[in-house]
Design an enzyme around this catalytic site. Structure first.
Site, PDB file in Angstrom:
ATOM      1  CB  SER A  38     -24.861  -9.576  35.602  1.00  0.00           C
ATOM      2  OG  SER A  38     -26.284  -9.164  36.063  1.00  0.00           O
ATOM      3  N   GLY A  62     -10.581   4.759   7.107  1.00  0.00           N
ATOM      4  CA  GLY A  62     -11.445   3.691   7.624  1.00  0.00           C
ATOM      5  C   GLY A  62     -11.376   3.289   8.958  1.00  0.00           C
ATOM      6  CG  HIS A  79      -3.811   0.122   5.012  1.00  0.00           C
ATOM      7  ND1 HIS A  79      -4.578   0.312   5.983  1.00  0.00           N
ATOM      8  CD2 HIS A  79      -3.612   1.201   4.189  1.00  0.00           C
ATOM      9  CE1 HIS A  79      -5.027   1.418   5.843  1.00  0.00           C
ATOM     10  NE2 HIS A  79      -4.317   1.986   4.715  1.00  0.00           N
ATOM     11  CB  ILE A  87      -8.600   8.246  -1.173  1.00  0.00           C
ATOM     12  CG1 ILE A  87      -8.539   9.751  -2.171  1.00  0.00           C
ATOM     13  CG2 ILE A  87      -8.575   7.244  -2.329  1.00  0.00           C
ATOM     14  CD1 ILE A  87      -9.749   9.503  -3.411  1.00  0.00           C
ATOM     15  CG  ASN A 146      -6.201   9.581   2.326  1.00  0.00           C
ATOM     16  OD1 ASN A 146      -7.156   9.212   2.109  1.00  0.00           O
ATOM     17  ND2 ASN A 146      -5.241   8.989   2.492  1.00  0.00           N
ATOM     18  CG  LEU A 181      -9.092  -0.593   8.388  1.00  0.00           C
ATOM     19  CD1 LEU A 181      -9.761   0.031   7.372  1.00  0.00           C
ATOM     20  CD2 LEU A 181      -7.844   0.105   8.735  1.00  0.00           C
ATOM     21  CG  HIS A 191      -1.645  -1.150   1.326  1.00  0.00           C
ATOM     22  ND1 HIS A 191      -1.223  -2.373   1.869  1.00  0.00           N
ATOM     23  CD2 HIS A 191      -3.051  -1.415   1.164  1.00  0.00           C
ATOM     24  CE1 HIS A 191      -2.088  -3.547   1.947  1.00  0.00           C
ATOM     25  NE2 HIS A 191      -3.404  -2.811   1.298  1.00  0.00           N
ATOM     26  CG  HIS A 230     -30.067 -12.161  26.747  1.00  0.00           C
ATOM     27  ND1 HIS A 230     -30.560 -11.612  25.616  1.00  0.00           N
ATOM     28  CD2 HIS A 230     -29.519 -11.205  27.491  1.00  0.00           C
ATOM     29  CE1 HIS A 230     -30.544 -10.388  25.897  1.00  0.00           C
ATOM     30  NE2 HIS A 230     -29.756 -10.235  26.640  1.00  0.00           N
ATOM     31  CG  HIS A 254     -25.673 -14.439  32.411  1.00  0.00           C
ATOM     32  ND1 HIS A 254     -24.581 -14.143  33.093  1.00  0.00           N
ATOM     33  CD2 HIS A 254     -26.864 -14.118  32.988  1.00  0.00           C
ATOM     34  CE1 HIS A 254     -25.404 -13.381  34.144  1.00  0.00           C
ATOM     35  NE2 HIS A 254     -26.642 -13.128  34.166  1.00  0.00           N
ATOM     36  NE  ARG A 294     -29.744 -15.545  35.458  1.00  0.00           N
ATOM     37  CZ  ARG A 294     -30.918 -15.869  35.872  1.00  0.00           C
ATOM     38  NH1 ARG A 294     -31.001 -17.200  35.658  1.00  0.00           N
ATOM     39  NH2 ARG A 294     -31.821 -15.344  36.222  1.00  0.00           N
TER      40      ARG A 294
END
Length: 618
Positions: A368, A156, A70, A187, A185, A120, A31, A456, A444, A502
């Site tokens: 929890s 990104g 990159h 792009i 930039n 990213l 890149h 859940h 849980h 749990r």
């Protein structure tokens, strides 16, 4: 800076720009655009960041995160020019098998890389973790640890959701030791950024409690001014650097074509000619090499070391040792009923009493998850306790903990419901890849959650976590086994997950540490010849014990094998496995369980999602 300084910086930037382009061209892969576009920013940053290439692990250094992994050509070129242990030959081997310059930066693989980046947004959130750890270090050890965290990110990174979550928390906490340089930039791979992104980034970050500065990303004076202002800010600071991707690449300058492909020999040749760069590939003028060389770092570290008192050095030694041998673990009696999430809370507090660097928190679920450190205090704006409040931000939570771990002085944990471990998947994977030390606590853990229903009740998550290489998953059957699992995990010193119930589970294990270290062991067996072996983990082990009694009543010899860590069990020698896998082998687990077919003839598991109803009916 005077005109002479500008002339010197221009030559440094040109050298850096074409060194990166040469690397990508030699590899015929990579890149070049972002590296060439950020060259001017990187040259100025070189004058600000505090590092010692002779000792990449100096605790007093600034932390530098390249979130856009990159841009690795830029990263490696800078490390070489600064004086890290990365040769010109290493640069020439860019993106080649077994080189020190892989396609994306990898922690522990290349000296000077603080964290593995590529997905990213992750590096952006890692930087928040470094900043939190920096604040904790400063609180414990004094102003010697008032270092900065610099992060370079791109469009990104800021589009990924993890950056929203982590930026929100950073602003809320007022992390004034954090400076993010945004390579704006305009792009992305598909073309102009406005195809998919049109928000006002300045207003977004200001709304999240950040200071926001802007600079012309190819104006050395403007970049320098922004960095100096950011270093004295009382908030986390975003510097929007307006740059041109592929700067200097003639007709390809500003084009998406420079993002992920070499410029081509002809374009690169003409680009060099256009600025009078009449040199062979990988050429670094001697005066440029001297100006880049970070010789000041060694002296800075010596002065830093001299300023440390004996008491501070003792605290540093304690934190770095990560010694858990003195933990006074809680004890649990046979027959006692206790959810493993509850026993885990007692274990966490015992660990925190013995080791000052044990820190962590939950995604707004501490009551929890049972994860509060009772004497740890809270980490808030201006207050550096050991209990982190991540808010409902699981994506950011995992990435932030990776940053805290890689800082070097702390061992973090984080927690949520097991079904939401999916939100942490990128961070879990990177944690395993980096081989750092983060403990992920997931409570849980099964359809035993009951009334909350299918949304859940985790079904496929256990198989997913077990499929991650170099990552250990502990699912203890009871409180006693939970203690042993923690002893094993802490001794191994690598990232791991604890998958906890749990519902109350009866303490039925009398296992030894050696047995749990093997990942699985015979918990109970018939006196008769064994015809069937029942393998289970967690809440399914005691039902298997009841099944054993029923089988014995019918004259069938059986044994129950508790498997608190499937990953460790797979590492055992065949002779030991043969003592566990006797007769017909049936694995029993309230999950998808497909991985059990590596060991078992059959699996009694979940073929569908759960239902809403009382857990007692399971």
């Amino acid at each position: 800076m005077d005109s002479k300084d500008i002339s010197t910086l221009e030559k440094m930037a040109t050298t850096l720009r074409f060194l990166c382009a040469d690397m990508v061209q030699e590899a015929n892969s990579g890149h070049p655009g972002v590296a060439m576009g950020l060259a001017d920013v990187a040259v100025v940053l070189s004058q600000h960041v505090r590092l010692n290439p002779k000792n990449p692990k100096w605790l007093g250094r600034d932390r530098l995160v390249f979130s856009g992994g990159h841009a690795s050509a830029l990263v490696y070129a800078l490390l070489h020019l600064w004086g890290f242990d990365l040769s010109l030959e290493d640069l020439k081997a860019f993106r080649q098998l077994h080189s020190l310059t892989p396609g994306h930066p990898e922690y522990k693989h290349t000296a000077g890389i603080e964290v593995t980046t590529g997905p990213l947004g992750q590096g952006f959130a890692n930087a928040i973790g470094f900043a939190i750890a920096g604040k904790m270090a400063q609180d414990l050890l004094g102003q010697a640890f008032s270092h900065k965290v610099y992060c370079l990110c791109g469009d990104g990174d800021l589009q990924e959701g993890v950056s929203y979550e982590s930026a929100s928390l950073a602003g809320h906490l007022g992390l004034d030791n954090l400076i993010v340089l945004y390579d704006s930039n305009a792009i992305t791979i598909e073309g102009d950024i406005h195809l998919a992104f049109s928000e006002n980034v300045r207003l977004r970050f200001e709304a999240q409690g950040w200071a926001v500065l802007e600079c012309q990303g190819h104006d050395f004076l403007d970049i320098d001014k922004a960095l100096n202002t950011a270093k004295s800010s009382d908030k986390p600071t975003l510097i929007i650097a307006h740059t041109t991707i592929g700067k200097g690449a003639l007709e390809l300058e500003g084009s998406a074509k420079t993002h992920g492909a070499p410029l081509g020999a002809e374009v690169l040749k003409k680009a060099k000619e256009a600025v009078g760069w009449d040199h062979p590939p990988f050429y670094i003028p001697e005066e440029v090499a001297l100006n880049f060389r970070m010789q000041r770092g060694e002296a800075q570290e010596k002065l830093w070391e001299q300023a440390l008192s004996p008491e501070i050095k003792e605290k540093i030694a304690h934190l770095q040792a990560k010694d858990f041998s003195q933990v006074a673990y809680p004890a649990f009696e046979l027959g006692q009923k206790c959810a493993t999430r509850a026993s885990n809370g007692a274990i966490l507090n015992a660990i925190s009493q013995a080791y000052l660097g044990f820190v962590g928190g939950s995604a707004d679920l501490a009551p929890s998850n049972n994860t509060r450190l009772k004497e740890g205090g809270d980490f808030l704006k201006g207050v550096c306790g050991r209990n982190l409040h991540f808010g409902i931000r699981e994506h950011a939570m995992g990435a932030i903990c990776n940053g805290i771990s890689n800082h070097g002085l702390f061992v973090p944990f984080c927690a949520t419901f097991f079904v939401f471990s999916d939100y942490l998947s990128p961070s879990l994977r990177l944690s395993a890849l980096m081989q750092n030390q983060v403990y992920y606590i997931f409570t849980h853990d099964s359809i035993g959650v009951g009334e909350d229903g299918a949304t859940h009740q985790p079904i496929e998550q256990l198989s997913h976590l077990r499929a991650i290489p170099h990552f250990e998953v502990y699912r203890p059957m009871d409180a006693h086994e939970n203690v042993l699992c923690w002893q094993v995990a802490l001794k191994r010193g690598k990232s791991a997950a604890f998958v906890l119930s749990r519902q109350d589970l009866e303490v039925a294990s009398t296992a030894s540490l050696e047995q749990v270290q093997r990942g699985g062991y015979v918990l109970q067996k018939s006196t008769k010849s064994i015809q069937i072996s029942l393998l289970a983990s967690g809440s399914e082990v005691v039902p298997c014990l009841k099944a054993l009694a029923l089988l014995e009543a019918q004259g069938i010899g059986a044994q129950v094998v508790s498997v608190p860590c499937f990953d460790l069990l797979l590492q055992q020698e065949s002779e030991y496995l043969n003592t566990l896998l006797v007769g017909a082998v049936l694995a029993v687990e309230a999950s998808r369980g497909l991985e059990w077919f590596r060991l078992a003839d059959g699996v009694l598991g979940m073929e569908s999602f759960g239902c809403s109803g009382k857990g007692g009916f399971v």
